[in-house]
Motif scaffolding. Sequence first.
Motif, PDB file in Angstrom:
ATOM      1  N   HIS A 100       0.812  -1.219   0.000  1.00 31.72           N
ATOM      2  CA  HIS A 100       0.000   0.000   0.000  1.00 31.72           C
ATOM      3  C   HIS A 100       0.845   1.269   0.000  1.00 31.72           C
ATOM      4  O   HIS A 100       0.415   2.293  -0.530  1.00 31.72           O
ATOM      5  N   GLY A 102      -2.767   7.852   7.900  1.00 32.31           N
ATOM      6  CA  GLY A 102      -4.215   7.791   7.693  1.00 32.31           C
ATOM      7  C   GLY A 102      -4.591   7.037   6.429  1.00 32.31           C
ATOM      8  O   GLY A 102      -5.549   6.259   6.422  1.00 32.31           O
ATOM      9  N   GLU A 103      -3.862   7.285   5.361  1.00 27.73           N
ATOM     10  CA  GLU A 103      -4.133   6.587   4.101  1.00 27.73           C
ATOM     11  C   GLU A 103      -3.866   5.093   4.243  1.00 27.73           C
ATOM     12  O   GLU A 103      -4.624   4.262   3.738  1.00 27.73           O
ATOM     13  N   GLU A 140      -6.634   3.426   6.208  1.00 28.30           N
ATOM     14  CA  GLU A 140      -7.809   3.180   5.368  1.00 28.30           C
ATOM     15  C   GLU A 140      -7.589   1.983   4.450  1.00 28.30           C
ATOM     16  O   GLU A 140      -8.442   1.111   4.334  1.00 28.30           O
ATOM     17  N   ARG A 141      -6.445   1.938   3.790  1.00 32.94           N
ATOM     18  CA  ARG A 141      -6.151   0.823   2.877  1.00 32.94           C
ATOM     19  C   ARG A 141      -6.130  -0.515   3.604  1.00 32.94           C
ATOM     20  O   ARG A 141      -6.529  -1.530   3.053  1.00 32.94           O
ATOM     21  N   GLN A 160      -7.786  -1.062   6.319  1.00 27.20           N
ATOM     22  CA  GLN A 160      -9.029  -1.156   7.071  1.00 27.20           C
ATOM     23  C   GLN A 160      -8.722  -1.390   8.546  1.00 27.20           C
ATOM     24  O   GLN A 160      -9.262  -2.294   9.199  1.00 27.20           O
ATOM     25  N   PRO A 198      -6.281   3.965  13.046  1.00 30.07           N
ATOM     26  CA  PRO A 198      -5.027   4.708  12.885  1.00 30.07           C
ATOM     27  C   PRO A 198      -3.935   4.289  13.871  1.00 30.07           C
ATOM     28  O   PRO A 198      -2.772   4.168  13.498  1.00 30.07           O
TER      29      PRO A 198
END
Length: 139
Positions: free
Chosen positions: A50, A63-64, A67-68, A70, A73
């Motif tokens: 990722h 943060g990204e 999200e990737r 799931q 944080p």
Amino acid sequence: MRPPLQNDVTKQNIEALSEFRFQLRLFLRFSETAARAEEITPLQYLLLLHVKGFPGRDWATIGELAERLQAAPNSAVALVSRCEAAGLVTRLQSAVDHRHVEVHLAARGERCLMNLVALHKIELNALRSVFSVSKLWRH
């Protein structure tokens, strides 16, 4: 989420979905085994993937990545810390926004990722017809 009408589901759909899930699990097991052979965990492999695979650039923020993956944080921070300690990634403060931290691949992480992506490419090519989702819902 409301389920679709059950009268649209056929035995063939169920068999195709079962086969798809079986092949998907085989692929995931292959991926887990390949990551361990590179002496990293499957989750570390996903983080490397990722980071390098983030659209438009070769790094990602915490943060990204959360999200990737799931993940929460704080879980992403812990994973990045473990990867950093293993020499797989480095953290840099963003030059654009000092509140953000950029996660970049270190040389070892790059090598591991390239080896694993090459193996996954071969495996995915072998499974190309299985992962054709359109054949799941033929009527």
